[in-house]
Design an enzyme around this catalytic site. Structure first.
Site, PDB file in Angstrom:
ATOM      1  N   GLU A 108     -12.837 -12.232   3.443  1.00 49.40           N
ATOM      2  CA  GLU A 108     -13.473 -10.728   2.834  1.00 49.40           C
ATOM      3  C   GLU A 108     -13.393 -10.853   1.407  1.00 49.40           C
ATOM      4  O   GLU A 108     -13.371 -10.254   0.661  1.00 49.40           O
ATOM      5  CB  GLU A 108     -12.066  -9.760   3.185  1.00 49.40           C
ATOM      6  CG  GLU A 108     -10.760 -10.441   2.531  1.00 49.40           C
ATOM      7  CD  GLU A 108      -9.803  -9.204   2.741  1.00 49.40           C
ATOM      8  OE1 GLU A 108      -9.706  -8.245   2.108  1.00 49.40           O
ATOM      9  OE2 GLU A 108      -8.782  -9.600   3.449  1.00 49.40           O
ATOM     10  N   CYS A 149      -8.086  -8.463   6.330  1.00 48.15           N
ATOM     11  CA  CYS A 149      -7.330  -9.734   6.760  1.00 48.15           C
ATOM     12  C   CYS A 149      -7.504 -10.018   8.074  1.00 48.15           C
ATOM     13  O   CYS A 149      -6.933 -10.973   8.619  1.00 48.15           O
ATOM     14  CB  CYS A 149      -6.007  -9.566   6.381  1.00 48.15           C
ATOM     15  SG  CYS A 149      -5.757  -9.138   4.485  1.00 48.15           S
ATOM     16  N   HIS A 178       1.485 -11.306   9.700  1.00 44.04           N
ATOM     17  CA  HIS A 178       0.590 -11.258   8.519  1.00 44.04           C
ATOM     18  C   HIS A 178       1.429 -11.065   7.232  1.00 44.04           C
ATOM     19  O   HIS A 178       2.137  -9.978   7.140  1.00 44.04           O
ATOM     20  CB  HIS A 178      -0.638 -10.052   8.697  1.00 44.04           C
ATOM     21  CG  HIS A 178      -1.358  -9.839   7.273  1.00 44.04           C
ATOM     22  ND1 HIS A 178      -2.224 -10.890   6.671  1.00 44.04           N
ATOM     23  CD2 HIS A 178      -1.295  -8.752   6.490  1.00 44.04           C
ATOM     24  CE1 HIS A 178      -2.526 -10.219   5.712  1.00 44.04           C
ATOM     25  NE2 HIS A 178      -2.202  -8.927   5.553  1.00 44.04           N
TER      26      HIS A 178
HETATM   27  N1  CAA Z   1      15.503  -5.896  -8.110  1.00 46.21           N
HETATM   28  C1  CAA Z   1      15.339  -6.210  -6.843  1.00 46.21           C
HETATM   29  N2  CAA Z   1      14.542  -5.528  -6.315  1.00 46.21           N
HETATM   30  C2  CAA Z   1      13.748  -4.578  -6.916  1.00 46.21           C
HETATM   31  C3  CAA Z   1      13.935  -4.287  -8.227  1.00 46.21           C
HETATM   32  C4  CAA Z   1      14.814  -5.207  -8.847  1.00 46.21           C
HETATM   33  N3  CAA Z   1      14.939  -5.007 -10.259  1.00 46.21           N
HETATM   34  N4  CAA Z   1      13.102  -3.324  -8.674  1.00 46.21           N
HETATM   35  C5  CAA Z   1      12.314  -3.153  -7.626  1.00 46.21           C
HETATM   36  N5  CAA Z   1      12.697  -3.692  -6.380  1.00 46.21           N
HETATM   37  C6  CAA Z   1      12.202  -3.456  -4.945  1.00 46.21           C
HETATM   38  C7  CAA Z   1      12.074  -2.341  -4.688  1.00 46.21           C
HETATM   39  O1  CAA Z   1      13.177  -1.726  -3.878  1.00 46.21           O
HETATM   40  C8  CAA Z   1      10.911  -2.342  -3.369  1.00 46.21           C
HETATM   41  O2  CAA Z   1      11.820  -2.690  -2.455  1.00 46.21           O
HETATM   42  P1  CAA Z   1      11.645  -1.941  -0.910  1.00 46.21           P
HETATM   43  O3  CAA Z   1      10.052  -2.220  -0.471  1.00 46.21           O
HETATM   44  O4  CAA Z   1      12.388  -2.999   0.108  1.00 46.21           O
HETATM   45  O5  CAA Z   1      12.282  -0.976  -1.195  1.00 46.21           O
HETATM   46  C9  CAA Z   1      10.166  -3.464  -3.725  1.00 46.21           C
HETATM   47  O6  CAA Z   1      11.006  -4.136  -4.986  1.00 46.21           O
HETATM   48  C10 CAA Z   1       8.905  -3.255  -4.447  1.00 46.21           C
HETATM   49  O7  CAA Z   1       9.196  -2.190  -5.469  1.00 46.21           O
HETATM   50  P2  CAA Z   1       7.955  -1.033  -5.604  1.00 46.21           P
HETATM   51  O8  CAA Z   1       7.709  -0.445  -3.962  1.00 46.21           O
HETATM   52  O9  CAA Z   1       8.604  -0.071  -6.500  1.00 46.21           O
HETATM   53  O10 CAA Z   1       6.887  -1.638  -6.043  1.00 46.21           O
HETATM   54  P3  CAA Z   1       5.411  -1.307  -6.413  1.00 46.21           P
HETATM   55  O11 CAA Z   1       5.251   0.164  -6.295  1.00 46.21           O
HETATM   56  O12 CAA Z   1       5.129  -1.976  -8.030  1.00 46.21           O
HETATM   57  O13 CAA Z   1       4.395  -2.303  -5.590  1.00 46.21           O
HETATM   58  C11 CAA Z   1       3.415  -2.670  -3.395  1.00 46.21           C
HETATM   59  C12 CAA Z   1       4.488  -2.709  -4.270  1.00 46.21           C
HETATM   60  C13 CAA Z   1       3.177  -1.254  -3.121  1.00 46.21           C
HETATM   61  C14 CAA Z   1       3.512  -3.524  -2.276  1.00 46.21           C
HETATM   62  C15 CAA Z   1       2.280  -3.524  -4.541  1.00 46.21           C
HETATM   63  O14 CAA Z   1       2.760  -4.678  -4.773  1.00 46.21           O
HETATM   64  C16 CAA Z   1       1.009  -3.287  -3.981  1.00 46.21           C
HETATM   65  O15 CAA Z   1       0.178  -2.553  -3.721  1.00 46.21           O
HETATM   66  N6  CAA Z   1       0.368  -4.710  -3.296  1.00 46.21           N
HETATM   67  C17 CAA Z   1      -0.895  -4.613  -2.578  1.00 46.21           C
HETATM   68  C18 CAA Z   1      -1.075  -3.981  -1.182  1.00 46.21           C
HETATM   69  C19 CAA Z   1      -0.130  -4.720  -0.037  1.00 46.21           C
HETATM   70  O16 CAA Z   1       0.161  -5.812  -0.194  1.00 46.21           O
HETATM   71  N7  CAA Z   1       0.086  -3.858   1.097  1.00 46.21           N
HETATM   72  C20 CAA Z   1       0.722  -4.625   2.134  1.00 46.21           C
HETATM   73  C21 CAA Z   1       0.137  -3.782   3.337  1.00 46.21           C
HETATM   74  S1  CAA Z   1      -1.671  -3.905   3.528  1.00 46.21           S
HETATM   75  C22 CAA Z   1      -1.975  -5.386   4.044  1.00 46.21           C
HETATM   76  O17 CAA Z   1      -0.931  -6.173   4.403  1.00 46.21           O
HETATM   77  C23 CAA Z   1      -3.393  -6.042   3.854  1.00 46.21           C
HETATM   78  C24 CAA Z   1      -3.516  -6.917   3.000  1.00 46.21           C
HETATM   79  O18 CAA Z   1      -3.302  -7.959   2.986  1.00 46.21           O
HETATM   80  C25 CAA Z   1      -3.438  -6.156   1.193  1.00 46.21           C
END
Ligand code: CAA
Length: 423
Positions: free
Chosen positions: A88, A120, A246
């Site tokens: 992709e 993916c 995945h």
């Molecule tokens: N210590 C330990 N853990 C902490 C922490 C700290 N100080 N602060 C936050 N965390 C934890 C949170 O509790 C959370 O855990 P849970 O999900 O278990 O609750 C985790 O860290 C992430 O925190 P946030 O949700 O607040 O993080 P975020 O909003 O900044 O972003 C995300 C997370 C949405 C995954 C972002 O990284 C993102 O958009 N990533 C790209 C999209 C992605 O990978 N999506 C996956 C599904 S889609 C797919 O699979 C296709 C693909 O390949 C993209």
């Protein structure tokens, strides 16, 4: 479907991975972004992410993975009749990555060569096509090369940034496979038109609705696993010893298995936690080191699993879950072949992770900021900062054709590999 090979099995005979040489440590990214490092290392489960340099792209990564597969897997390249690349990370509206790989590796002319795209899931589409090509009898004893190759990239400073990565996984698909016998025709699928993640043509970075993408992935687990399980019960398929998912980031695989355990199989929290550690944990070591590799992510998890546990898994059933944003998902299974441990050992699956270079944050940012500028003109050999045993993207010639160098094909930019194939 299985007419052509009714007395035989079809599946994955050999695997190899490739990653860029450079990586960013997530502790360094956390410091630069003023985020507690535990958020990335514990919250997302990410330790390092591979960063592609100026001379690395989906073609070079795919070629490096496939050439390792041939060298380490003792593969007879003259028996390949199907080359499909799931990607992709587009480099051209028309010419597929698979054509470059086919040319750079000198594969037979009597070959079906193409790319597949569905986020993916593209690699799984290529794999399913290969399996069905062989199972139908159309392959007439030949093998298929399936390569998944991507550079996962989000905007600097965005929530997706710690879930980047880059890499490729090459799979040899054959009759009587030495690693994993797939259950041909027994899969569970799920699809829905959603905007969870997309890569507009005008951009190199992906756009994503992050939390929504997580919930779309979990819905897809329930849908695809549920469809697969209904059929599996009817067939009397039996237990899965392990499942590879995945892995866009390590924690996502945990969320996926937990959702399957609690919502689909009625396990309680404690049982879900211990099942994850036992049945999914061993597949996640490479993802923690490389980050998201999009199409290759599930197969990098399978590689890590076989690297860690092929010995105890011979004869056991392994589940596989593939997810492509947009979205489509498929759950399927295979049985680890007798003798797979010795094959996995000879493949040295973790070797590309051993000799890498740690970037400091400034170097990472400089690479990313220069990312939009593809090398104009062709770089002189002694100015290409890529190890000589690797394939390198050396630039774009006057006719706007991409030019690659591969060590075993001579050290100068190959007019025949890049240009003849484009003519
Ligand atoms: N210590 C330990 N853990 C902490 C922490 C700290 N100080 N602060 C936050 N965390 C934890 C949170 O509790 C959370 O855990 P849970 O999900 O278990 O609750 C985790 O860290 C992430 O925190 P946030 O949700 O607040 O993080 P975020 O909003 O900044 O972003 C995300 C997370 C949405 C995954 C972002 O990284 C993102 O958009 N990533 C790209 C999209 C992605 O990978 N999506 C996956 C599904 S889609 C797919 O699979 C296709 C693909 O390949 C993209």
């Amino acid at each position: 479907m299985n007419q052509g090979t009714s007395s035989s099995t079809v599946g994955i005979d050999a695997i190899a991975i490739a990653t860029p040489r450079a990586y960013l440590d997530l502790v360094d990214l956390a410091a630069a972004r003023d985020v507690p490092s535990d958020k990335y290392t514990k919250g997302l489960g990410a330790i390092r992410m591979a960063i592609a340099g100026r001379h690395e792209d989906p073609v070079t990564l795919a070629t490096d993975a496939a050439s390792r597969l041939f060298a380490r897997g003792g593969v007879d390249a003259s028996r390949i009749g199907y080359v499909a690349v799931g990607t992709e990370t587009g480099i051209d509206h028309s010419k597929p990555v698979a054509s470059y790989v086919h040319g750079l590796l000198g594969l037979p002319a009597a070959c079906r060569v193409f790319d597949t795209k569905h986020a993916c899931f593209g690699g799984t589409a290529a794999l399913m096509g290969a399996v069905e090509w062989i199972a139908s009898g159309a392959a007439r004893g030949r093998s298929a090369l399936v390569v998944c190759s991507d550079i996962a990239r989000y905007a600097l400073g965005s929530p997706g940034e710690p879930t980047q990565g880059a890499g490729a996984v090459a799979l040899l698909v054959t009759e009587r496979p030495r690693l994993l016998e797939l259950e041909v025709g027994h899969t569970g699928t799920y699809a829905r038109d959603v905007h969870d993640f997309w890569r507009p043509l005008s951009r190199r970075d992906a756009l994503v609705d992050g939390h929504y993408s997580v919930s779309c992935y979990l819905d897809a687990v329930a849908g695809a696993f549920g469809a697969w399980r209904d059929e599996d019960v009817r067939r009397g398929g039996g237990a899965l010893a392990r499942t590879a998912y995945h892995v866009p980031y390590v924690k996502m695989a945990k969320k996926a298995d937990r959702h399957r355990a609690i919502a689909c199989e009625g396990l309680d929290e404690a049982a879900a936690e211990s099942r994850f550690a036992r049945e999914v944990g061993p597949s996640l070591a490479f993802a923690a080191e490389v980050g998201n590799v999009y199409t290759g992510s599930l197969y990098m998890a399978l590689a890590a699993l076989l690297h860690a546990e092929a010995g105890v898994l011979e004869g056991e059933r392994v589940g596989l879950f593939s997810y492509g944003s947009g979205c489509v998902a498929e759950f399927f299974a295979g049985r680890v072949a007798a003798g797979a441990a010795a094959v996995a050992e000879s493949l040295a699956l973790d070797e590309p992770l051993r000799d890498r270079v740690r970037l400091d944050f400034g170097a990472y940012e400089a690479i990313r900021r220069a990312d939009g500028d593809e090398p104009a003109g062709v770089t002189a050999d002694d100015a290409v900062d890529v190890a000589s045993d690797r394939c390198a993207f050396v630039g774009i010639d006057a006719a706007e054709r991409r030019v690659y160098r591969r060590a075993s094909h001579g050290s100068t930019p190959r007019a025949d590999a890049a240009n003849t194939a484009a003519a």
